[in-house]
Write a protein that holds these residues in place. Sequence first.
Motif, PDB file in Angstrom:
ATOM      1  N   ARG A  21      37.281  29.714  13.988  1.00 38.02           N
ATOM      2  CA  ARG A  21      38.676  29.414  14.327  1.00 38.02           C
ATOM      3  C   ARG A  21      39.500  28.959  13.124  1.00 38.02           C
ATOM      4  O   ARG A  21      40.641  29.400  12.949  1.00 38.02           O
ATOM      5  CB  ARG A  21      38.738  28.346  15.432  1.00 38.02           C
ATOM      6  CG  ARG A  21      40.142  28.162  15.989  1.00 38.02           C
ATOM      7  CD  ARG A  21      40.203  27.057  17.033  1.00 38.02           C
ATOM      8  NE  ARG A  21      41.468  27.086  17.746  1.00 38.02           N
ATOM      9  CZ  ARG A  21      42.619  26.633  17.256  1.00 38.02           C
ATOM     10  NH1 ARG A  21      42.656  26.109  16.037  1.00 38.02           N
ATOM     11  NH2 ARG A  21      43.721  26.710  17.979  1.00 38.02           N
ATOM     12  N   ASN A  22      38.951  28.070  12.304  1.00 36.87           N
ATOM     13  CA  ASN A  22      39.713  27.568  11.155  1.00 36.87           C
ATOM     14  C   ASN A  22      40.006  28.683  10.149  1.00 36.87           C
ATOM     15  O   ASN A  22      41.088  28.732   9.558  1.00 36.87           O
ATOM     16  CB  ASN A  22      38.966  26.422  10.476  1.00 36.87           C
ATOM     17  CG  ASN A  22      38.888  25.176  11.338  1.00 36.87           C
ATOM     18  OD1 ASN A  22      39.760  24.938  12.175  1.00 36.87           O
ATOM     19  ND2 ASN A  22      37.850  24.380  11.153  1.00 36.87           N
ATOM     20  N   LEU A 107      42.296  28.244  -2.835  1.00 31.30           N
ATOM     21  CA  LEU A 107      42.846  28.128  -1.484  1.00 31.30           C
ATOM     22  C   LEU A 107      44.123  27.292  -1.511  1.00 31.30           C
ATOM     23  O   LEU A 107      45.127  27.652  -0.879  1.00 31.30           O
ATOM     24  CB  LEU A 107      41.827  27.502  -0.539  1.00 31.30           C
ATOM     25  CG  LEU A 107      42.291  27.250   0.897  1.00 31.30           C
ATOM     26  CD1 LEU A 107      42.710  28.555   1.569  1.00 31.30           C
ATOM     27  CD2 LEU A 107      41.200  26.553   1.704  1.00 31.30           C
ATOM     28  N   ALA A 108      44.096  26.179  -2.245  1.00 29.91           N
ATOM     29  CA  ALA A 108      45.276  25.313  -2.319  1.00 29.91           C
ATOM     30  C   ALA A 108      46.465  26.065  -2.904  1.00 29.91           C
ATOM     31  O   ALA A 108      47.595  25.946  -2.410  1.00 29.91           O
ATOM     32  CB  ALA A 108      44.969  24.074  -3.156  1.00 29.91           C
ATOM     33  N   GLU A 134      42.865  38.996  -2.035  1.00 29.66           N
ATOM     34  CA  GLU A 134      42.921  37.984  -3.094  1.00 29.66           C
ATOM     35  C   GLU A 134      42.487  36.601  -2.620  1.00 29.66           C
ATOM     36  O   GLU A 134      41.960  35.818  -3.408  1.00 29.66           O
ATOM     37  CB  GLU A 134      44.342  37.904  -3.666  1.00 29.66           C
ATOM     38  CG  GLU A 134      44.837  39.210  -4.259  1.00 29.66           C
ATOM     39  CD  GLU A 134      43.970  39.694  -5.411  1.00 29.66           C
ATOM     40  OE1 GLU A 134      43.586  38.865  -6.254  1.00 29.66           O
ATOM     41  OE2 GLU A 134      43.687  40.907  -5.465  1.00 29.66           O
ATOM     42  N   VAL A 135      42.723  36.293  -1.366  1.00 27.98           N
ATOM     43  CA  VAL A 135      42.377  34.957  -0.867  1.00 27.98           C
ATOM     44  C   VAL A 135      41.012  34.963  -0.181  1.00 27.98           C
ATOM     45  O   VAL A 135      40.185  34.075  -0.418  1.00 27.98           O
ATOM     46  CB  VAL A 135      43.452  34.441   0.115  1.00 27.98           C
ATOM     47  CG1 VAL A 135      43.086  33.036   0.609  1.00 27.98           C
ATOM     48  CG2 VAL A 135      44.829  34.431  -0.548  1.00 27.98           C
ATOM     49  N   PHE A 136      40.756  35.973   0.653  1.00 25.44           N
ATOM     50  CA  PHE A 136      39.535  35.987   1.445  1.00 25.44           C
ATOM     51  C   PHE A 136      38.480  36.949   0.902  1.00 25.44           C
ATOM     52  O   PHE A 136      37.388  37.047   1.465  1.00 25.44           O
ATOM     53  CB  PHE A 136      39.869  36.298   2.900  1.00 25.44           C
ATOM     54  CG  PHE A 136      40.734  35.246   3.528  1.00 25.44           C
ATOM     55  CD1 PHE A 136      40.191  34.074   4.018  1.00 25.44           C
ATOM     56  CD2 PHE A 136      42.113  35.405   3.575  1.00 25.44           C
ATOM     57  CE1 PHE A 136      40.995  33.091   4.566  1.00 25.44           C
ATOM     58  CE2 PHE A 136      42.929  34.431   4.126  1.00 25.44           C
ATOM     59  CZ  PHE A 136      42.362  33.262   4.624  1.00 25.44           C
ATOM     60  N   ASP A 137      38.811  37.675  -0.156  1.00 31.66           N
ATOM     61  CA  ASP A 137      37.847  38.506  -0.884  1.00 31.66           C
ATOM     62  C   ASP A 137      37.165  39.540   0.000  1.00 31.66           C
ATOM     63  O   ASP A 137      35.979  39.849  -0.177  1.00 31.66           O
ATOM     64  CB  ASP A 137      36.793  37.617  -1.559  1.00 31.66           C
ATOM     65  CG  ASP A 137      36.058  38.346  -2.681  1.00 31.66           C
ATOM     66  OD1 ASP A 137      36.682  39.230  -3.299  1.00 31.66           O
ATOM     67  OD2 ASP A 137      34.885  38.034  -2.936  1.00 31.66           O
ATOM     68  N   LEU A 138      37.903  40.114   0.942  1.00 33.02           N
ATOM     69  CA  LEU A 138      37.363  41.207   1.738  1.00 33.02           C
ATOM     70  C   LEU A 138      37.326  42.475   0.893  1.00 33.02           C
ATOM     71  O   LEU A 138      38.164  42.667   0.011  1.00 33.02           O
ATOM     72  CB  LEU A 138      38.213  41.445   2.990  1.00 33.02           C
ATOM     73  CG  LEU A 138      37.822  40.665   4.260  1.00 33.02           C
ATOM     74  CD1 LEU A 138      37.972  39.177   4.053  1.00 33.02           C
ATOM     75  CD2 LEU A 138      38.650  41.136   5.442  1.00 33.02           C
ATOM     76  N   ARG A 300      40.177  27.136   6.126  1.00 40.19           N
ATOM     77  CA  ARG A 300      38.923  27.694   5.620  1.00 40.19           C
ATOM     78  C   ARG A 300      39.145  29.118   5.130  1.00 40.19           C
ATOM     79  O   ARG A 300      40.039  29.814   5.565  1.00 40.19           O
ATOM     80  CB  ARG A 300      37.870  27.729   6.756  1.00 40.19           C
ATOM     81  CG  ARG A 300      37.327  26.353   7.134  1.00 40.19           C
ATOM     82  CD  ARG A 300      36.397  25.810   6.075  1.00 40.19           C
ATOM     83  NE  ARG A 300      35.857  24.523   6.472  1.00 40.19           N
ATOM     84  CZ  ARG A 300      36.393  23.346   6.185  1.00 40.19           C
ATOM     85  NH1 ARG A 300      37.524  23.293   5.495  1.00 40.19           N
ATOM     86  NH2 ARG A 300      35.823  22.230   6.577  1.00 40.19           N
ATOM     87  N   ARG A 301      38.278  29.529   4.215  1.00 36.11           N
ATOM     88  CA  ARG A 301      38.277  30.940   3.798  1.00 36.11           C
ATOM     89  C   ARG A 301      36.853  31.427   3.589  1.00 36.11           C
ATOM     90  O   ARG A 301      35.932  30.661   3.715  1.00 36.11           O
ATOM     91  CB  ARG A 301      39.105  31.126   2.530  1.00 36.11           C
ATOM     92  CG  ARG A 301      38.571  30.444   1.291  1.00 36.11           C
ATOM     93  CD  ARG A 301      39.558  30.599   0.156  1.00 36.11           C
ATOM     94  NE  ARG A 301      39.030  29.983  -1.059  1.00 36.11           N
ATOM     95  CZ  ARG A 301      38.763  30.634  -2.173  1.00 36.11           C
ATOM     96  NH1 ARG A 301      38.975  31.934  -2.231  1.00 36.11           N
ATOM     97  NH2 ARG A 301      38.312  30.014  -3.243  1.00 36.11           N
TER      98      ARG A 301
END
Length: 301
Positions: A21-22, A107-108, A134-138, A300-301
Motif C-alpha cells: 500500500r505505501n 526518494l526525498a 527514475e524513481v522506482f527503477d522498473l 516507499r519505493r
Amino acid sequence: MAPQSEGTAKDPATEVFVAHRNLLFTVAYEMLGSAADAEDVLQETWLRWVGVDLDAVRDQRAYLVRITTRRSLDRLRTLGRRRESYVGPWLPEPLLTTPDVAEDVELAESVSMAMLLVLETLTPIERAVFVLREVFDLDYDEIAEAVDKSPAAVRQLAYRARAHVAARRPRGIVSASESRDALAAFQRAIETGDLQNLLDLLAPDVVFLGDGGGIKQAALSPIVGADLVAALLTASVPRIGAAMTVESAQLNGHPALILRLDGVIDTVFAVRVDDGLITGLYSVRNPDKLSRTGTATTLRR
C-alpha cells in the motif's frame, strides 16, 4: 474502502494489497502531486484488485503498480483540465513525512516540492514513464505494460522526460543543512520581524508561489525576482509574526515550516535552494491541501 496498512489482513488479496500500500500511494502521489487524489486512486486500485484471480498473477507487485499507474493516468488527465480553472498558482499537496524518507536521498528529491513542480511540466504519459523508471527503477518492459506502449516507445518517452527534467530540476542534491539554514532565517524573520538575513539568501531570480486555491489570500501569479519577493515579504512577514506561531517540520522529505493560527495549521512554507541561495519559495494556504501535514505519511519505493 481500501484497507489501511495498519489493519488486520484476513485474506490473500488484502495481505498483498496492505503489503504494497505505501508503495502504491507513493507511485500515485508522485504522478498526481495530490494526496487526496492518490487515496482515490488506491481505492480504485483496491476495487480492481479484489476481482483479480491471484493464481493467474505472476508478479503481484508489478500487477498492482500497473493498476495504480493506469488509474493515476486517467485521473491526471482529468486533473489537467481541472487545474486550468484553478485560482492562482497550483502547488502540490504537502505531506508530513516520516524520518526515513529524508534518509533516502533519491526518494526525498523525487517528492520534494521543487521536483513535483518540475514533473507538472511533463505530459501525463511522460510523467508516468519518468516516475516508474527514475524513481522506482522498473524495467522498460514492465513500464510498457503499465502504460500500454511498446518498450521502444517507452525508451523514447523516458529519454525525452529525462532531458526535460534535467533542464529544470534543482542544480544538485540540496543538503538538508542548506534548507534548514534558509528556513531558520525565515523563522527568525517571522518571529522577530528582522528580514535582513532572509533577504540576503534570496537568489536574483527567486520565484515565490502562493497557493490559496481561491479560499485563502495568496498571490494570484508568481512573484519573480529578489526585489519583488523581498517587497512582498517585507510587507507580509511582520503581520504573520504578530498573529501566528511557527514550527519546523519535515515535509516531503525536506525541512519546512508550518504556521499555525490559534493552533490550526494556516500555511506551509517550503523552499528550493540552489548553490546556497533560495531560488524557490512556496507557500501553501489552501486548507483543502493541509490535511496531511498533521500526521506523518510513510512513503516507499
